[in-house]
Design a protein around this motif. Structure first.
Motif, short mmCIF file in Angstrom:
data_model
loop_
_atom_site.label_atom_id
_atom_site.label_comp_id
_atom_site.label_asym_id
_atom_site.label_seq_id
_atom_site.Cartn_x
_atom_site.Cartn_y
_atom_site.Cartn_z
N GLY A 59 2.18 4.72 5.41
CA GLY A 59 3.61 4.49 5.32
C GLY A 59 4.45 5.74 5.40
O GLY A 59 5.66 5.67 5.60
N VAL A 60 3.80 6.93 5.27
CA VAL A 60 4.52 8.20 5.37
C VAL A 60 4.10 8.94 6.64
O VAL A 60 4.95 9.38 7.43
N ASP A 61 2.80 9.04 6.84
CA ASP A 61 2.28 9.73 8.03
C ASP A 61 1.97 8.77 9.16
O ASP A 61 1.41 9.17 10.19
N GLY A 62 2.35 7.50 8.99
CA GLY A 62 2.16 6.51 10.04
C GLY A 62 2.64 5.16 9.56
O GLY A 62 2.34 4.75 8.44
N TRP A 73 0.82 -1.21 0.00
CA TRP A 73 0.00 0.00 0.00
C TRP A 73 0.86 1.26 0.00
O TRP A 73 0.50 2.26 -0.60
N HIS A 74 1.98 1.20 0.71
CA HIS A 74 2.90 2.33 0.72
C HIS A 74 3.44 2.57 -0.68
O HIS A 74 3.50 3.70 -1.18
N ALA A 75 3.81 1.48 -1.34
CA ALA A 75 4.36 1.59 -2.70
C ALA A 75 3.34 2.16 -3.68
O ALA A 75 3.70 2.86 -4.63
N ARG A 76 2.08 1.89 -3.43
CA ARG A 76 1.03 2.38 -4.34
C ARG A 76 0.53 3.77 -3.96
O ARG A 76 -0.36 4.31 -4.61
N GLY A 77 1.08 4.35 -2.90
CA GLY A 77 0.69 5.70 -2.50
C GLY A 77 -0.69 5.78 -1.90
O GLY A 77 -1.40 6.80 -2.04
N ALA A 78 -1.13 4.72 -1.21
CA ALA A 78 -2.48 4.68 -0.64
C ALA A 78 -2.64 5.75 0.44
O ALA A 78 -1.70 6.08 1.18
N LEU A 79 -3.87 6.30 0.55
CA LEU A 79 -4.20 7.31 1.54
C LEU A 79 -5.41 6.88 2.35
O LEU A 79 -6.27 6.12 1.88
N VAL A 80 -5.47 7.37 3.57
CA VAL A 80 -6.64 7.18 4.41
C VAL A 80 -7.35 8.52 4.55
O VAL A 80 -6.75 9.50 5.01
#
Length: 531
Positions: free
Chosen positions: A231-234, A129-136
């Motif tokens: 993966g960036v903000d958590g 998910w980090h690699a795909r740039g997923a957001l919540v």
């Protein structure tokens, strides 16, 4: 519900097939036994014609019923197997339903919190998910409590279900829409190439914020949205959701229909706000709030006609804190009702000591109208303090009346019935229509100070003149705020405004200083004559 013929045939077909098989087996047994007996008789040189063989042996007569006996036995077996198959199918369906219930929200049919956490754990652990740039994206409906309180929980459920449908329409098949609980939703979004975080956030706001026709009532619930990058903000599910929640907190603080992506400094701001909220709660308990008063002067007499109560917070370490620093904080932390009650009581208690012609104006937060008990509170404070209802002026902002709910309309009517005055504050900065002014029958319009500072501009001056004429037509008094110069004062007198307020006349002052001013302007004998 009665079964149709087709349903009955479908339910009995497996048993009939077994019965047919049993009957065929019985017939085979009967025929084969007869043929064997005939052949044996021939080998033994006995009479072997079919009629003699059949009638000379009781066994062959009994064999005639074998197809029926075996058919019946097989029929019962088939029926029992069909029942068992149905039970197994029902158990399978029940198991599937339980699995769905374990991961779906019953009202909206979106994924629930448990499924979200499991999905986040797996997606974060694999780093895919980090690699795909997923957001919540975390969403919270604005003024949802007001919908529940005014239209009932059934209407609230319909709103939540409609919001869920709108969210699903925006999501692609791989996205995960979730209802966390209450009026909070989450979407795990896998953005397309070139898609910015704000693109989907604004799409959510636009879709959910469009009118809903529910129970013959048009609603616009509005929504605030915060977003965090997985993966960036958590680095785990808890930190990601916390970051999205902090971004949502900032979005809600910015006003309805706002979107904010997470920024690292939001944690520090939230911690500071939380600390200040604790201090404010303690300050309310200790009575650290104090009121300053800024008079309004009549343009006809030049004397004080009423006084606006302005709240200040005497913080133990920060000193004097002004409303723009803590009112929003009180609204976000559920303290505004208690704060408003304290301010109203103190203002009315103090005003009861003033000369009778002078009234007091108290500002109200829109959230105080959502409490549902505002009119009862005002009536109780007036009774406790002994202040005449006509001497209390309640100031409301235009934002409260842009889309007034039934509760707001009812509360305004109840306040009007008490005999208190109602003022529209900061008039001209919002979007009030003529129908709004007519419907709520304000006693005064306070023209915002931003117009006063631009009175040298001919266009602005003409706008103010139009406001004054409109108020006069609707039989409302007018107040010009921010009067600081002789030119401002002269304009107010020439254009027929009823009252003025600003540093040209008086700054906010403590109650002792105000009482001294009032005593000089309103001698006791004159007050008695007016009363």
């Amino acid at each position: 519900m009665p079964f149709s013929l087709q349903d009955r045939l479908a339910s009995t077909r497996p048993g009939l097939l077994y019965a047919a098989g049993g009957a065929a087996l019985g017939a085979l047994f009967c025929v084969s036994g007869f043929l064997i007996d005939v052949q044996v008789r021939r080998w033994l040189h006995l009479q072997a014609d079919p009629v003699h063989v059949f009638t000379s042996t009781t066994m062959h007569v009994l064999a005639l019923v074998a197809p029926f006996i075996l058919g019946y036995v097989f029929l019962q077996f088939g029926r029992q197997r069909h029942v068992n198959d149905e039970r197994l199918q029902q158990l399978g369906q029940l198991e599937a339903q339980l699995r769905d219930r374990a991961r779906l929200d019953e009202l909206t049919q979106l994924s629930n919190r448990s499924h979200l956490i499991r999905s986040l754990e797996q997606g974060i652990a694999s780093r895919e998910w980090h690699a795909r740039g997923a957001l919540v994206y975390m969403l919270d409906l604005d003024k949802f409590k007001q919908i529940n309180d005014t239209l009932g929980h059934r209407a609230g459920d319909l709103v939540l279900a409609e919001v869920a449908r709108r969210i699903q329409r925006l999501c692609r098949s791989e996205d995960i829409p979730v209802r966390l609980g209450g009026d909070e939703f989450v979407v795990v979004r896998f953005p397309e190439a070139g898609e910015r975080p704000e693109d989907f956030g604004q799409a959510l706001i636009a879709s959910i914020g469009s009118p809903m026709d529910l129970q013959n009532a048009f609603l616009k619930p509005g929504v605030s949205v915060g977003a965090a990058r997985i993966g960036v903000d958590g680095g785990n599910w808890s930190d990601v959701l916390l970051s999205a929640d902090l971004a949502l907190y900032v979005a809600k603080s910015s006003g309805t229909g706002s979107f904010r992506p997470f920024q690292p400094d939001m944690r520090r701001a939230k911690d500071a706000d939380a600390e200040l909220a604790v201090d404010l709660r303690k300050g309310l308990e200790r009575g650290d709030l104090e009121l300053h008063y800024q008079p309004l002067f009549s343009t006809r007499t030049g004397r004080v006609s009423s006084v606006e109560a302005l709240c200040r917070w005497r913080h133990p370490t920060r000193g004097l804190v002004y409303p723009n620093e803590f009112i929003r904080l009180a609204e976000r932390n559920g303290l505004i009702v208690a704060l408003g009650r304290a301010v109203l009581h103190k203002a009315c208690e103090t005003a009861a000591l003033w000369p009778a012609p002078v009234g007091v104006a108290v500002n109200l937060s829109p959230l105080q109208f959502e409490d549902g008990n505002l009119a009862s509170l005002v009536a109780g404070v007036l009774a406790e303090t002994g202040l005449a209802p006509g001497r209390l002026d309640l100031e409301v902002t235009e934002s409260l009346l842009l889309e007034p709910s039934p509760m707001v309309q009812r509360t305004m009517d109840e306040l009007r019935a008490l005999g208190v005055k109602i003022t529209m504050d900061d008039f001209g900065t919002g979007f009030s229509s003529l129908s709004t002014l007519r419907r709520f029958r304000f006693d005064r319009l306070k023209i915002d100070r931003s117009f006063t500072t631009e009175l040298a501009n001919a266009e602005t001056a003409e706008i103010v003149r139009t406001m004054v004429r409109l108020a006069s037509t609707l039989r409302m008094d007018t107040v010009l705020e921010g009067v600081e110069t002789e030119q401002h004062e002269l304009f107010a007198r020439l254009e027929g405004l009823d009252e003025v307020q600003g540093y040209r006349y008086a700054k906010p002052m403590a109650d002792a200083d105000l009482l001294q001013l009032l005593s000089a302007q309103w001698p006791e004998g004159e007050v008695a004559a007016v009363a």
